[in-house]
Write an enzyme that holds these catalytic residues in place. Structure first.
Site, PDB file in Angstrom:
ATOM      1  N   TYR A 289      27.616  -1.640  11.355  1.00 13.48           N
ATOM      2  CA  TYR A 289      27.561  -0.787  10.565  1.00 13.48           C
ATOM      3  C   TYR A 289      28.903  -0.387   9.709  1.00 13.48           C
ATOM      4  CZ  TYR A 289      26.140   3.301   6.937  1.00 13.48           C
ATOM      5  OH  TYR A 289      25.840   3.866   6.267  1.00 13.48           O
TER       6      TYR A 289
ATOM      7  N   GLY B  77       1.114  -1.393  -0.085  1.00  6.84           N
ATOM      8  CA  GLY B  77       0.071   0.326  -0.134  1.00  6.84           C
ATOM      9  C   GLY B  77       0.839   1.116   0.214  1.00  6.84           C
TER      10      GLY B  77
END
Lengths: 525, 525
Positions: free
Chosen positions: B438, B258
């Site tokens: 990271y 959506g």
């Protein structure tokens, strides 16, 4: 010995002088109450049909057709469950109680039941108060799948402070197993002694912490779920952003999508520092504003329980026109006095008057009383009282009108029913954007009609919650009893999505039919 | 003016003396690097086909077929996107860029595209680094649905500290609109200036807070999502236990289920107290253990960024054999010096040497450098460097071996490719049960081949993440690039469930085909 009809263990029931004192207090509060005592029937006198389910030979050893066992698994522990038991109205009873000894057994039982079109109601501790474990299937074949033998702590990762735990373990056993490691799950719902990890996960239970880690959802690292189409196991991850969370689909699925067999749970170290206090207020509005201030402060108390004046009087013995806020801080790492001091300062800004006391004793006293409440509920129910709770969550702005409407609607319904009583409110959990209010109803009912009377009150107040945009449940789950309001609350596209998930994972529609989804809209494939 | 080929605004590109200095530093670090400069082509020189999509008259005013507009919406801002742009390899380009002015427009566009079987790629700021907005549809008709005109703060509820915000708003505009109320979302991803609320929600973005409120998920009170079968709107609830969370199904759905049009978001007051420090370590293992101690302490720092020695050297100019832990605490309600003191004490237990400094300045300095990084990446990419990052999360126990394997695999691949370079690691977020590491790769590539070279490195390290049970993404999302590993990571029953949800909400399979789900397994109904 576990009670088949009421809460907990038979030997812990409220009896003798404790019972006389309890009934005496009620007689004082509600002078018109009848309060005659009613004993539960003998199991042998109940009208329970014979099981009509014949398990395959390979699974026969897991199955019990004992009447007491089956009746004990026929419903949860809500007020309406207890009273129907007291009245000897057993209703539908599972044909067998099935106790898998391994995950493989769970798979085999689901395969058998899917083939034979037998409904399966996953059962943890059976403490549901929303009809979550009760067959309402017009006599269709149904088994209760009791996970009680899958109750181990399989692995502890002390570095990550996490443990792999089987779903059927009860609260006390879980904490006993973690204690030697200095760890604790710190999930203490009121049902703690009589409910299981799997039940907590399936129903998104609310636990110990009043802030931040309120639901068990946040304590889950990964889950293992047996669905009729295969086993789902998520990775052990402290956090992830890879697609919608798989665990969040099973959390709150209430046994309709699969059977949770184990989970890696995030644990805590046992707290070493504690600080707590009660704060009295002259005006309830001020108490609410002060509580909001604490909830928005980032101080994150473990306990932040605002009792309204009636709740304070009834359940804390405190006469305070604006109610009492009970605050508690705890930490395994650092002192928490400064956090308490700042919270009390926030309370004083709104006229709060702190009543310092030992946090340890206060929390112990509360916990004992808290765990005793369901037993008292049973005694009162046996004396013809209507005693039940319901709970919700809403934004801070919505709360005052919501509480007003709940109180007046409940009182109005009780007046119309001729059942005089009182309504109490406390916050069990608080968030920066709103509280989770928990209401109690104590009314003098008419013996034989108290279930119908309660149902009428419950319908009226549920409509109020719905009208005010509040949730039908913050942590009691949906089950069968809340479904009409859950149907209203849930966005339609999400309902369609959930039905699609159900059809995919449970194509024979055997898992806990009637819970979460309207079974008339869910046809077996 | 926004760059069509690279990060951010053209006028902020790294140029002149800054660029010379940057390239000089690289030449020092990697003496064999070629480092010749390469300019982006002119838009007019690109080989872009004509749009073959004719919108209905009623929607024509929303549609742009401008070449620069279409090329600007053709891909995200990963290293491989920027380099392909620099090389003039535009690839597939959406036929139209469509900008709805209202939610009604979104509904109408989806209806049109479902009827006409046109793929729709929802577009926020286009900062995806995982191929999330890039058509790879073998030339099928596709539009880019840019939500940029739905960018209002519609309503602020100061009592609940929440606001109803349209999905297309960019970070700076959002903060500007909240500032007069003394409120802030405090969601500051690196893409803050060039990404939108809707994009953050669709991708489960990671934000400002290193602990507790790490993903945007936890800041959501309710969401409004236009699906092809209807609008889904959840209630504004601070918490709920009514079935699986509807919002959690759309969070991370990356435009496949959506189009998010608005959300009620939980806000914070602006911090008034801050405290921070850097801590140097001699041994990286000790630094990790100390960081774990802080993550498990319940002190909940806003910033808890452990840079490994190479990351510290490269991005903080600090030569420390065990790396640097950057800590920051903040509060709108109370002083945070005591929390910092306790965290530093935990660090000292593992040999940490605190370097006190002004938290305000440290965090400002970091933030400026942090927001500058993507611009530097573009400059380096234009000089033939391979510069890219990837990120994950895992348990504390799994981390040391994971990092070791990532570093050695990346280095090994770079050696095999003949692209000498360095690999860095920092924690962006930390949890009690594990960190979110990271990684950065900086290597001297061969101009014209750097995309293929990076793809080879990325494939190798992604396999390492998968082999070690780490997530393929903690907050960069799945998109098209991570799908092979997401397919491995996601439990099979959940994959089936997600496909069923997709078929139900998007029966024509028009929404962002190829993201999250393998389109070859998803046939339009």
């Amino acid at each position: 010995m576990r009670s088949w009809w009421g809460w907990g263990d038979l030997e812990d029931a409220v009896a003798g002088a404790e019972r006389a004192a309890l009934i005496g207090r009620v007689a004082e509060l509600l002078p018109d109450a009848e309060l005659a005592d009613h004993e539960p029937p003998a199991i042998g006198d109940l009208n329970v049909g014979s099981p009509r389910i014949v398990p395959p030979a390979a699974l026969a050893a897991l199955c019990s057709d004992d009447v007491a066992d089956r009746v004990g698994h026929a419903r949860g522990k809500a007020f309406r469950d207890v009273v129907r038991n007291l009245l000897g109205e057993v209703g539908e009873v599972p044909g067998l109680v099935v106790r898998p000894r391994s995950e493989r057994d769970v798979v085999d039982v689901l395969d058998w039941c899917a083939d034979a079109r037998i409904a399966v109601i996953p059962y943890g501790g059976g403490s549901s108060v929303v009809g979550g474990v009760e067959p309402r299937l017009d006599g269709a074949h149904v088994i209760s799948l009791d996970l009680g033998l899958l109750a181990g702590v399989v692995e502890v990762d002390a570095t990550a402070r996490a443990a792999r735990i089987q779903a059927g373990i009860y609260g006390p056993a879980l904490e006993d197993r973690l204690r030697p490691n200095g760890l604790t799950l710190r999930h203490f719902p009121q049902s703690f002694e009589f409910s299981t990890l799997g039940g907590w996960l399936a129903t998104r239970a609310g636990g110990h912490y009043a802030t931040v880690l309120t639901h068990i959802d946040d304590l889950v690292e990964s889950m293992r779920v047996v669905t009729p189409v295969g086993v789902s196991e998520s990775l052990r991850l402290p956090g992830s952003g890879a697609g919608p969370s798989p665990d969040r689909m099973f959390l709150g699925s209430e046994g309709t999508l699969g059977v949770i067999t184990e989970a890696w749970m995030r644990l805590q170290e046992r707290p070493r520092w504690r600080a707590g206090a009660s704060v009295l207020f002259d005006r309830y509005d001020d108490a609410v504003t002060a509580t909001r201030g604490v909830a928005q402060s980032g101080l994150n108390p473990a306990n932040c329980r605002l009792l309204d004046p009636m709740e304070a009087l009834l359940n804390a013995g405190t006469d305070s026109p604006g109610g009492v806020l009970v605050l508690g801080f705890e930490s395994a790492d650092h002192p928490v006095e400064a956090a308490l001091d700042r919270a009390l300062e926030l309370c004083r800004d709104y006229g709060g008057r702190p009543q310092p006391r030992s946090a340890r004793n206060a929390s112990d006293t509360w916990r004992t009383a808290f765990l005793r409440m369901p037993y008292q509920r049973d005694a009162l129910a046996a004396h013809g009282m209507i005693v039940e709770t319901f709970e919700t969550a809403c934004t801070w702005g919505a709360f005052p009108a919501l509480r007003e409407a709940v109180l007046s609607t409940a009182q109005g319904t009780m007046r119309a029913l001729g059942t005089p009583g009182v309504v109490t409110c406390r916050f069990t959990h608080v968030y920066p954007d709103g509280p989770a209010p928990y209401f109690g109803v104590y009314a003098a009912g008419r013996w034989g009609s108290t279930v119908a009377q309660w149902d009428e009150i419950k319908t009226a107040v549920s409509q109020v919650l719905s009208d005010h945009g509040a949730t039908i449940t913050h942590h009691h789950a949906v089950g069968r009893d809340h479904r009409p309001w859950y149907d209203l609350q849930r966005p339609d596209p999400f309902a369609s999505a959930l039905r699609a998930v159900k059809s995919t994972l449970d194509p024979s529609a055997i898992l806990n039919p009637g819970v979460l989804l309207d079974p008339s809209r869910q046809s077996p494939t």
